[in-house]
Write a protein that holds these residues in place. Structure first.
Motif, PDB file in Angstrom:
ATOM      1  N   TYR A  72      19.338  22.241  37.649  1.00 12.56           N
ATOM      2  CA  TYR A  72      20.019  21.273  36.800  1.00 12.56           C
ATOM      3  C   TYR A  72      20.220  19.964  37.553  1.00 12.56           C
ATOM      4  O   TYR A  72      20.568  19.964  38.740  1.00 12.56           O
ATOM      5  CB  TYR A  72      21.384  21.812  36.349  1.00 12.56           C
ATOM      6  CG  TYR A  72      21.246  22.991  35.420  1.00 12.56           C
ATOM      7  CD1 TYR A  72      21.092  22.794  34.057  1.00 12.56           C
ATOM      8  CD2 TYR A  72      21.223  24.287  35.909  1.00 12.56           C
ATOM      9  CE1 TYR A  72      20.936  23.866  33.198  1.00 12.56           C
ATOM     10  CE2 TYR A  72      21.070  25.372  35.062  1.00 12.56           C
ATOM     11  CZ  TYR A  72      20.927  25.149  33.704  1.00 12.56           C
ATOM     12  OH  TYR A  72      20.768  26.218  32.863  1.00 12.56           O
ATOM     13  N   VAL A  73      20.008  18.858  36.852  1.00 14.32           N
ATOM     14  CA  VAL A  73      20.243  17.524  37.401  1.00 14.32           C
ATOM     15  C   VAL A  73      21.658  17.119  37.016  1.00 14.32           C
ATOM     16  O   VAL A  73      22.047  17.203  35.847  1.00 14.32           O
ATOM     17  CB  VAL A  73      19.215  16.507  36.861  1.00 14.32           C
ATOM     18  CG1 VAL A  73      19.534  15.109  37.360  1.00 14.32           C
ATOM     19  CG2 VAL A  73      17.805  16.927  37.263  1.00 14.32           C
ATOM     20  N   LEU A  74      22.424  16.704  38.005  1.00 14.42           N
ATOM     21  CA  LEU A  74      23.823  16.334  37.803  1.00 14.42           C
ATOM     22  C   LEU A  74      24.010  14.850  38.085  1.00 14.42           C
ATOM     23  O   LEU A  74      24.067  14.437  39.258  1.00 14.42           O
ATOM     24  CB  LEU A  74      24.719  17.157  38.733  1.00 14.42           C
ATOM     25  CG  LEU A  74      24.532  18.676  38.650  1.00 14.42           C
ATOM     26  CD1 LEU A  74      25.264  19.370  39.780  1.00 14.42           C
ATOM     27  CD2 LEU A  74      24.975  19.189  37.305  1.00 14.42           C
ATOM     28  N   PRO A  75      24.075  14.007  37.042  1.00 19.14           N
ATOM     29  CA  PRO A  75      24.352  12.585  37.275  1.00 19.14           C
ATOM     30  C   PRO A  75      25.738  12.421  37.882  1.00 19.14           C
ATOM     31  O   PRO A  75      26.696  13.062  37.444  1.00 19.14           O
ATOM     32  CB  PRO A  75      24.291  11.966  35.876  1.00 19.14           C
ATOM     33  CG  PRO A  75      23.564  12.973  35.035  1.00 19.14           C
ATOM     34  CD  PRO A  75      23.882  14.311  35.634  1.00 19.14           C
ATOM     35  N   ALA A  80      25.466   5.406  41.382  1.00 12.87           N
ATOM     36  CA  ALA A  80      24.395   5.556  40.392  1.00 12.87           C
ATOM     37  C   ALA A  80      23.274   6.377  41.002  1.00 12.87           C
ATOM     38  O   ALA A  80      22.245   5.848  41.433  1.00 12.87           O
ATOM     39  CB  ALA A  80      23.900   4.191  39.929  1.00 12.87           C
ATOM     40  N   ARG A  81      23.496   7.681  41.086  1.00 14.83           N
ATOM     41  CA  ARG A  81      22.510   8.605  41.629  1.00 14.83           C
ATOM     42  C   ARG A  81      22.773   9.993  41.052  1.00 14.83           C
ATOM     43  O   ARG A  81      23.799  10.234  40.422  1.00 14.83           O
ATOM     44  CB  ARG A  81      22.563   8.643  43.152  1.00 14.83           C
ATOM     45  CG  ARG A  81      23.867   9.170  43.725  1.00 14.83           C
ATOM     46  CD  ARG A  81      23.865   9.118  45.229  1.00 14.83           C
ATOM     47  NE  ARG A  81      25.055   9.754  45.775  1.00 14.83           N
ATOM     48  CZ  ARG A  81      25.357   9.759  47.054  1.00 14.83           C
ATOM     49  NH1 ARG A  81      24.572   9.143  47.913  1.00 14.83           N
ATOM     50  NH2 ARG A  81      26.447  10.352  47.483  1.00 14.83           N
ATOM     51  N   SER A  82      21.837  10.891  41.280  1.00 11.17           N
ATOM     52  CA  SER A  82      21.965  12.254  40.779  1.00 11.17           C
ATOM     53  C   SER A  82      21.694  13.250  41.895  1.00 11.17           C
ATOM     54  O   SER A  82      20.988  12.956  42.861  1.00 11.17           O
ATOM     55  CB  SER A  82      20.971  12.505  39.635  1.00 11.17           C
ATOM     56  OG  SER A  82      21.279  11.711  38.519  1.00 11.17           O
ATOM     57  N   GLU A  83      22.253  14.432  41.712  1.00 11.33           N
ATOM     58  CA  GLU A  83      21.991  15.557  42.587  1.00 11.33           C
ATOM     59  C   GLU A  83      21.318  16.638  41.749  1.00 11.33           C
ATOM     60  O   GLU A  83      21.395  16.616  40.517  1.00 11.33           O
ATOM     61  CB  GLU A  83      23.301  16.101  43.175  1.00 11.33           C
ATOM     62  CG  GLU A  83      24.020  15.106  44.047  1.00 11.33           C
ATOM     63  CD  GLU A  83      25.342  15.619  44.600  1.00 11.33           C
ATOM     64  OE1 GLU A  83      25.796  16.719  44.180  1.00 11.33           O
ATOM     65  OE2 GLU A  83      25.929  14.939  45.445  1.00 11.33           O
ATOM     66  N   MET A  84      20.663  17.583  42.416  1.00 15.06           N
ATOM     67  CA  MET A  84      20.025  18.690  41.718  1.00 15.06           C
ATOM     68  C   MET A  84      20.585  19.993  42.268  1.00 15.06           C
ATOM     69  O   MET A  84      20.698  20.164  43.482  1.00 15.06           O
ATOM     70  CB  MET A  84      18.507  18.645  41.908  1.00 15.06           C
ATOM     71  CG  MET A  84      17.763  19.682  41.099  1.00 15.06           C
ATOM     72  SD  MET A  84      15.979  19.616  41.371  1.00 15.06           S
ATOM     73  CE  MET A  84      15.574  18.022  40.712  1.00 15.06           C
ATOM     74  N   TYR A  85      20.913  20.904  41.346  1.00 14.92           N
ATOM     75  CA  TYR A  85      21.459  22.204  41.712  1.00 14.92           C
ATOM     76  C   TYR A  85      20.467  23.297  41.318  1.00 14.92           C
ATOM     77  O   TYR A  85      20.095  23.410  40.139  1.00 14.92           O
ATOM     78  CB  TYR A  85      22.795  22.426  41.010  1.00 14.92           C
ATOM     79  CG  TYR A  85      23.380  23.798  41.208  1.00 14.92           C
ATOM     80  CD1 TYR A  85      23.648  24.284  42.480  1.00 14.92           C
ATOM     81  CD2 TYR A  85      23.664  24.621  40.116  1.00 14.92           C
ATOM     82  CE1 TYR A  85      24.185  25.556  42.660  1.00 14.92           C
ATOM     83  CE2 TYR A  85      24.205  25.889  40.294  1.00 14.92           C
ATOM     84  CZ  TYR A  85      24.461  26.342  41.570  1.00 14.92           C
ATOM     85  OH  TYR A  85      24.979  27.594  41.753  1.00 14.92           O
ATOM     86  N   ILE A  86      20.034  24.080  42.282  1.00 17.90           N
ATOM     87  CA  ILE A  86      19.196  25.240  41.989  1.00 17.90           C
ATOM     88  C   ILE A  86      20.123  26.347  41.508  1.00 17.90           C
ATOM     89  O   ILE A  86      20.890  26.918  42.284  1.00 17.90           O
ATOM     90  CB  ILE A  86      18.386  25.699  43.217  1.00 17.90           C
ATOM     91  CG1 ILE A  86      17.415  24.602  43.663  1.00 17.90           C
ATOM     92  CG2 ILE A  86      17.640  26.998  42.895  1.00 17.90           C
ATOM     93  CD1 ILE A  86      16.666  24.921  44.949  1.00 17.90           C
ATOM     94  N   HIS A 110       9.276  17.595  45.179  1.00 15.72           N
ATOM     95  CA  HIS A 110       8.426  16.517  44.657  1.00 15.72           C
ATOM     96  C   HIS A 110       8.969  15.990  43.323  1.00 15.72           C
ATOM     97  O   HIS A 110       9.004  14.778  43.105  1.00 15.72           O
ATOM     98  CB  HIS A 110       6.980  16.988  44.505  1.00 15.72           C
ATOM     99  CG  HIS A 110       6.283  17.202  45.806  1.00 15.72           C
ATOM    100  ND1 HIS A 110       5.921  16.171  46.650  1.00 15.72           N
ATOM    101  CD2 HIS A 110       5.887  18.338  46.420  1.00 15.72           C
ATOM    102  CE1 HIS A 110       5.338  16.657  47.725  1.00 15.72           C
ATOM    103  NE2 HIS A 110       5.314  17.977  47.616  1.00 15.72           N
ATOM    104  N   VAL A 111       9.392  16.897  42.454  1.00 20.80           N
ATOM    105  CA  VAL A 111       9.984  16.486  41.180  1.00 20.80           C
ATOM    106  C   VAL A 111      11.238  15.661  41.443  1.00 20.80           C
ATOM    107  O   VAL A 111      11.456  14.610  40.831  1.00 20.80           O
ATOM    108  CB  VAL A 111      10.309  17.714  40.298  1.00 20.80           C
ATOM    109  CG1 VAL A 111      11.126  17.319  39.077  1.00 20.80           C
ATOM    110  CG2 VAL A 111       9.028  18.433  39.883  1.00 20.80           C
ATOM    111  N   ALA A 112      12.077  16.137  42.370  1.00 17.73           N
ATOM    112  CA  ALA A 112      13.313  15.425  42.694  1.00 17.73           C
ATOM    113  C   ALA A 112      13.019  14.026  43.229  1.00 17.73           C
ATOM    114  O   ALA A 112      13.663  13.050  42.833  1.00 17.73           O
ATOM    115  CB  ALA A 112      14.135  16.229  43.705  1.00 17.73           C
ATOM    116  N   VAL A 119      19.872  14.551  46.433  1.00 18.30           N
ATOM    117  CA  VAL A 119      19.884  15.778  47.229  1.00 18.30           C
ATOM    118  C   VAL A 119      19.712  16.965  46.297  1.00 18.30           C
ATOM    119  O   VAL A 119      20.063  16.902  45.119  1.00 18.30           O
ATOM    120  CB  VAL A 119      21.196  15.899  48.047  1.00 18.30           C
ATOM    121  CG1 VAL A 119      22.399  16.128  47.158  1.00 18.30           C
ATOM    122  CG2 VAL A 119      21.102  16.979  49.112  1.00 18.30           C
ATOM    123  N   ILE A 120      19.153  18.045  46.823  1.00 14.88           N
ATOM    124  CA  ILE A 120      19.062  19.317  46.115  1.00 14.88           C
ATOM    125  C   ILE A 120      19.999  20.283  46.838  1.00 14.88           C
ATOM    126  O   ILE A 120      19.985  20.356  48.061  1.00 14.88           O
ATOM    127  CB  ILE A 120      17.633  19.885  46.159  1.00 14.88           C
ATOM    128  CG1 ILE A 120      16.636  18.914  45.524  1.00 14.88           C
ATOM    129  CG2 ILE A 120      17.577  21.251  45.477  1.00 14.88           C
ATOM    130  CD1 ILE A 120      15.185  19.281  45.762  1.00 14.88           C
TER     131      ILE A 120
END
Length: 167
Positions: A72-75, A80-86, A110-112, A119-120
């Motif tokens: 999931y991408v978390l704005p 003004a940035r996003s993080e990604m949660y596996i 790569h997608v991120a 950050v993931i």
């Protein structure tokens, strides 16, 4: 070792692959009912795959999903940035220790990067040594505590929402 699988991010046309990934998650996590019995309909899954806040990565061998990531991408609000949660990551038991999880995480990286994700991050359960070793190899460890807080009251559709221990 020769790579015997392909890895790719799923898109809105990949509902069948996402369903296969859900079944694989159910088997891998020992919770087949959770991942199979109440799956959303095709339009829901198509919209989820098309959204900017959900990413599914699948590893496929011989036309069969052997591994998957749901992220999931978390704005963020502070910048003004996003993080990604596996949220979920699994590989079929007989395909583990063959580089499948590492390849899927690489695709997710790569997608991120393409989306400008900052950050993931991922959680691992204490005692899940293979997951901890993998994530340690790929990132920086942070020790945190996790708490589940249940909603209370009524859902938008009028259903009463109760914590799991009261249900």
């Amino acid at each position: 070792m020769k790579k015997t699988f392909d890895v790719r991010a799923l898109n809105a046309g990949d509902v069948a692959a996402l369903r296969d990934m859900l079944l694989m998650f159910g088997t891998a996590f020992g919770e087949p009912a959770v991942y199979a019995e109440r799956q959303p309909d095709d339009p829901y899954l198509r919209n989820l795959l098309a959204s900017n806040t959900f990413i599914a990565v699948a590893a496929v061998a011989g036309g069969k999903v052997i591994g998957g990531i749901a992220a999931y991408v978390l704005p963020k609000f502070e910048q003004a940035r996003s993080e990604m949660y596996i949220y979920d990551l699994a590989v079929e038991e007989h395909r583990r220790r063959q580089g499948v999880a590492t390849a899927m995480i690489s695709e997710l990286q790569h997608v991120a990067a393409a989306r400008g994700i900052y950050v993931i991050f991922v959680q691992a359960d204490p005692g899940d040594e293979p997951a901890i070793a993998l994530y340690t190899k790929l990132g920086v460890r942070e020790d945190v505590l996790h708490f589940d807080i249940a909603p209370r009251g009524r859902a938008a559709d009028g259903r009463q929402v109760r914590p799991p221990h009261e249900a």
